[in-house]
Motif scaffolding. Structure first.
Motif, PDB file in Angstrom:
ATOM      1  N   MET A 149       0.845  -1.178   0.000  1.00 26.37           N
ATOM      2  CA  MET A 149       0.000   0.000   0.000  1.00 26.37           C
ATOM      3  C   MET A 149       0.892   1.244   0.000  1.00 26.37           C
ATOM      4  SD  MET A 149      -3.134   0.941   2.521  1.00 26.37           S
ATOM      5  CE  MET A 149      -2.368   1.674   3.938  1.00 26.37           C
ATOM      6  N   SER A 150       0.594   2.191  -0.881  1.00 21.20           N
ATOM      7  CA  SER A 150       1.411   3.397  -0.965  1.00 21.20           C
ATOM      8  C   SER A 150       0.936   4.439   0.043  1.00 21.20           C
ATOM      9  CB  SER A 150       1.359   3.978  -2.378  1.00 21.20           C
ATOM     10  OG  SER A 150       0.046   4.368  -2.702  1.00 21.20           O
ATOM     11  N   GLU A 151       1.880   5.292   0.401  1.00 16.45           N
ATOM     12  CA  GLU A 151       1.588   6.333   1.383  1.00 16.45           C
ATOM     13  C   GLU A 151       0.752   7.431   0.739  1.00 16.45           C
ATOM     14  OE1 GLU A 151       3.985   8.636   4.886  1.00 16.45           O
ATOM     15  OE2 GLU A 151       5.096   7.769   3.240  1.00 16.45           O
ATOM     16  N   LYS A 152      -0.148   8.007   1.513  1.00 21.00           N
ATOM     17  CA  LYS A 152      -1.023   9.063   1.024  1.00 21.00           C
ATOM     18  C   LYS A 152      -0.204  10.295   0.648  1.00 21.00           C
ATOM     19  CE  LYS A 152      -4.885  11.948   2.144  1.00 21.00           C
ATOM     20  NZ  LYS A 152      -6.088  12.179   2.849  1.00 21.00           N
ATOM     21  N   ILE A 153      -0.594  10.942  -0.441  1.00 20.55           N
ATOM     22  CA  ILE A 153       0.045  12.172  -0.896  1.00 20.55           C
ATOM     23  C   ILE A 153      -0.802  13.352  -0.428  1.00 20.55           C
ATOM     24  CG2 ILE A 153       0.756  13.534  -2.904  1.00 20.55           C
ATOM     25  CD1 ILE A 153       2.454  11.024  -2.393  1.00 20.55           C
ATOM     26  N   ILE A 154      -0.135  14.315   0.181  1.00 21.64           N
ATOM     27  CA  ILE A 154      -0.776  15.545   0.650  1.00 21.64           C
ATOM     28  C   ILE A 154      -0.425  16.644  -0.343  1.00 21.64           C
ATOM     29  CG2 ILE A 154      -0.915  17.236   2.525  1.00 21.64           C
ATOM     30  CD1 ILE A 154      -1.820  14.453   3.413  1.00 21.64           C
ATOM     31  N   HIS A 155      -1.438  17.392  -0.763  1.00 23.63           N
ATOM     32  CA  HIS A 155      -1.237  18.519  -1.678  1.00 23.63           C
ATOM     33  C   HIS A 155      -1.444  19.807  -0.895  1.00 23.63           C
ATOM     34  CE1 HIS A 155      -1.176  15.918  -5.219  1.00 23.63           C
ATOM     35  NE2 HIS A 155      -2.080  15.212  -4.547  1.00 23.63           N
ATOM     36  N   ALA A 156      -0.505  20.721  -1.023  1.00 27.47           N
ATOM     37  CA  ALA A 156      -0.599  22.003  -0.317  1.00 27.47           C
ATOM     38  C   ALA A 156      -0.319  23.135  -1.298  1.00 27.47           C
ATOM     39  CB  ALA A 156       0.400  22.055   0.825  1.00 27.47           C
ATOM     40  N   GLN A 157      -1.177  24.123  -1.289  1.00 27.65           N
ATOM     41  CA  GLN A 157      -0.982  25.334  -2.078  1.00 27.65           C
ATOM     42  C   GLN A 157      -0.217  26.329  -1.219  1.00 27.65           C
ATOM     43  OE1 GLN A 157      -1.937  26.303  -5.243  1.00 27.65           O
ATOM     44  NE2 GLN A 157      -2.760  24.292  -5.716  1.00 27.65           N
ATOM     45  N   LEU A 158       0.964  26.712  -1.674  1.00 24.38           N
ATOM     46  CA  LEU A 158       1.790  27.652  -0.925  1.00 24.38           C
ATOM     47  C   LEU A 158       2.262  28.766  -1.842  1.00 24.38           C
ATOM     48  CD1 LEU A 158       4.123  25.092   0.904  1.00 24.38           C
ATOM     49  CD2 LEU A 158       2.118  26.231   1.854  1.00 24.38           C
ATOM     50  N   ASN A 159       2.391  29.975  -1.275  1.00 25.25           N
ATOM     51  CA  ASN A 159       3.012  31.048  -2.039  1.00 25.25           C
ATOM     52  C   ASN A 159       4.514  31.007  -1.763  1.00 25.25           C
ATOM     53  OD1 ASN A 159       3.550  32.557   0.356  1.00 25.25           O
ATOM     54  ND2 ASN A 159       1.536  33.537   0.242  1.00 25.25           N
ATOM     55  N   LEU A 160       5.249  31.887  -2.414  1.00 31.71           N
ATOM     56  CA  LEU A 160       6.707  31.866  -2.297  1.00 31.71           C
ATOM     57  C   LEU A 160       7.161  32.103  -0.856  1.00 31.71           C
ATOM     58  CD1 LEU A 160       9.391  31.577  -3.758  1.00 31.71           C
ATOM     59  CD2 LEU A 160       9.299  34.016  -4.294  1.00 31.71           C
ATOM     60  N   GLN A 161       6.531  33.034  -0.166  1.00 29.65           N
ATOM     61  CA  GLN A 161       6.904  33.326   1.229  1.00 29.65           C
ATOM     62  C   GLN A 161       6.653  32.109   2.121  1.00 29.65           C
ATOM     63  OE1 GLN A 161       4.852  36.672   2.941  1.00 29.65           O
ATOM     64  NE2 GLN A 161       5.881  36.467   4.895  1.00 29.65           N
ATOM     65  N   GLU A 162       5.516  31.454   1.936  1.00 30.01           N
ATOM     66  CA  GLU A 162       5.192  30.286   2.757  1.00 30.01           C
ATOM     67  C   GLU A 162       6.149  29.133   2.483  1.00 30.01           C
ATOM     68  OE1 GLU A 162       0.361  30.883   3.160  1.00 30.01           O
ATOM     69  OE2 GLU A 162       1.189  29.934   1.363  1.00 30.01           O
ATOM     70  N   SER A 163       6.453  28.888   1.214  1.00 27.09           N
ATOM     71  CA  SER A 163       7.372  27.792   0.898  1.00 27.09           C
ATOM     72  C   SER A 163       8.772  28.092   1.428  1.00 27.09           C
ATOM     73  CB  SER A 163       7.394  27.503  -0.599  1.00 27.09           C
ATOM     74  OG  SER A 163       7.939  28.581  -1.326  1.00 27.09           O
ATOM     75  N   SER A 164       9.162  29.349   1.410  1.00 26.46           N
ATOM     76  CA  SER A 164      10.453  29.730   1.974  1.00 26.46           C
ATOM     77  C   SER A 164      10.492  29.489   3.480  1.00 26.46           C
ATOM     78  CB  SER A 164      10.755  31.201   1.676  1.00 26.46           C
ATOM     79  OG  SER A 164      10.921  31.406   0.297  1.00 26.46           O
ATOM     80  N   LEU A 165       9.386  29.737   4.149  1.00 29.52           N
ATOM     81  CA  LEU A 165       9.304  29.499   5.587  1.00 29.52           C
ATOM     82  C   LEU A 165       9.420  28.004   5.901  1.00 29.52           C
ATOM     83  CD1 LEU A 165       9.003  30.921   8.298  1.00 29.52           C
ATOM     84  CD2 LEU A 165       6.529  30.792   8.013  1.00 29.52           C
ATOM     85  N   VAL A 166       8.795  27.167   5.083  1.00 30.96           N
ATOM     86  CA  VAL A 166       8.909  25.723   5.266  1.00 30.96           C
ATOM     87  C   VAL A 166      10.370  25.299   5.096  1.00 30.96           C
ATOM     88  CG1 VAL A 166       8.288  23.453   4.334  1.00 30.96           C
ATOM     89  CG2 VAL A 166       6.531  25.215   4.593  1.00 30.96           C
ATOM     90  N   LEU A 167      11.020  25.816   4.054  1.00 32.53           N
ATOM     91  CA  LEU A 167      12.436  25.480   3.837  1.00 32.53           C
ATOM     92  C   LEU A 167      13.310  25.973   4.990  1.00 32.53           C
ATOM     93  CD1 LEU A 167      12.759  26.138   0.009  1.00 32.53           C
ATOM     94  CD2 LEU A 167      12.827  23.928   1.187  1.00 32.53           C
ATOM     95  N   GLN A 168      13.009  27.154   5.502  1.00 39.29           N
ATOM     96  CA  GLN A 168      13.758  27.686   6.640  1.00 39.29           C
ATOM     97  C   GLN A 168      13.617  26.762   7.848  1.00 39.29           C
ATOM     98  OE1 GLN A 168      12.498  31.620   7.855  1.00 39.29           O
ATOM     99  NE2 GLN A 168      13.501  31.430   9.834  1.00 39.29           N
ATOM    100  N   ALA A 169      12.407  26.292   8.088  1.00 37.34           N
ATOM    101  CA  ALA A 169      12.173  25.393   9.219  1.00 37.34           C
ATOM    102  C   ALA A 169      12.916  24.072   9.022  1.00 37.34           C
ATOM    103  CB  ALA A 169      10.674  25.145   9.393  1.00 37.34           C
ATOM    104  N   LEU A 170      12.875  23.531   7.821  1.00 34.82           N
ATOM    105  CA  LEU A 170      13.559  22.271   7.549  1.00 34.82           C
ATOM    106  C   LEU A 170      15.069  22.414   7.687  1.00 34.82           C
ATOM    107  CD1 LEU A 170      11.480  20.983   4.509  1.00 34.82           C
ATOM    108  CD2 LEU A 170      11.514  20.007   6.818  1.00 34.82           C
ATOM    109  N   ALA A 171      15.589  23.579   7.342  1.00 33.13           N
ATOM    110  CA  ALA A 171      17.038  23.808   7.411  1.00 33.13           C
ATOM    111  C   ALA A 171      17.564  23.723   8.845  1.00 33.13           C
ATOM    112  CB  ALA A 171      17.383  25.162   6.798  1.00 33.13           C
ATOM    113  N   GLU A 172      16.679  23.851   9.819  1.00 29.35           N
ATOM    114  CA  GLU A 172      17.072  23.757  11.222  1.00 29.35           C
ATOM    115  C   GLU A 172      17.164  22.309  11.700  1.00 29.35           C
ATOM    116  OE1 GLU A 172      17.967  26.382  13.105  1.00 29.35           O
ATOM    117  OE2 GLU A 172      17.680  27.612  11.323  1.00 29.35           O
ATOM    118  N   ARG A 173      16.698  21.386  10.887  1.00 25.31           N
ATOM    119  CA  ARG A 173      16.704  19.956  11.229  1.00 25.31           C
ATOM    120  C   ARG A 173      18.004  19.304  10.778  1.00 25.31           C
ATOM    121  NH1 ARG A 173      12.993  18.080  14.594  1.00 25.31           N
ATOM    122  NH2 ARG A 173      10.890  18.300  13.895  1.00 25.31           N
TER     123      ARG A 173
END
Length: 95
Positions: free
Chosen positions: A1-25
């Motif tokens: 069974m494959s894992e569910k895919i989540i779709h998210a609509q993000l603008n450039l600022q929001e996607s940058s914030l996600v990347l910033q958060a991930l960069a701390e991991r």
């Protein structure tokens, strides 16, 4: 069974914030997700280019969960709007 895919609509600022958060991991934990997000972010630079353009990002449920967890480590005032946006999008997909 494959894992569910989540779709998210993000603008450039929001996607940058996600990347910033991930960069701390730890790199080993997030490098694949960062690569995937960067690849999908190329849509921002396709015509028409506008500052408020939102694009669709597709992540597995595990990747999405890690992004949300990483966002939770940032100051609340930076992420509250994005978390609310992601929550409403997630609820809409659950229907």
């Amino acid at each position: 069974m494959s894992e569910k895919i989540i779709h998210a609509q993000l603008n450039l600022q929001e996607s940058s914030l996600v990347l910033q958060a991930l960069a701390e991991r730890p790199f080993k934990q997030v490098f694949e997700i960062i690569g995937k997000l960067n690849h999908q972010a190329q849509q921002f630079y396709q015509p028409p280019v506008t500052s408020d353009k939102s694009v669709a990002f597709a992540l597995s449920s595990a990747e999405f969960a890690l992004c949300v967890k990483a966002l939770g480590d940032l100051p609340y005032n930076q992420v509250q709007g994005l978390i609310a946006n992601l929550h409403s999008q997630l609820l809409a997909q659950a229907d």
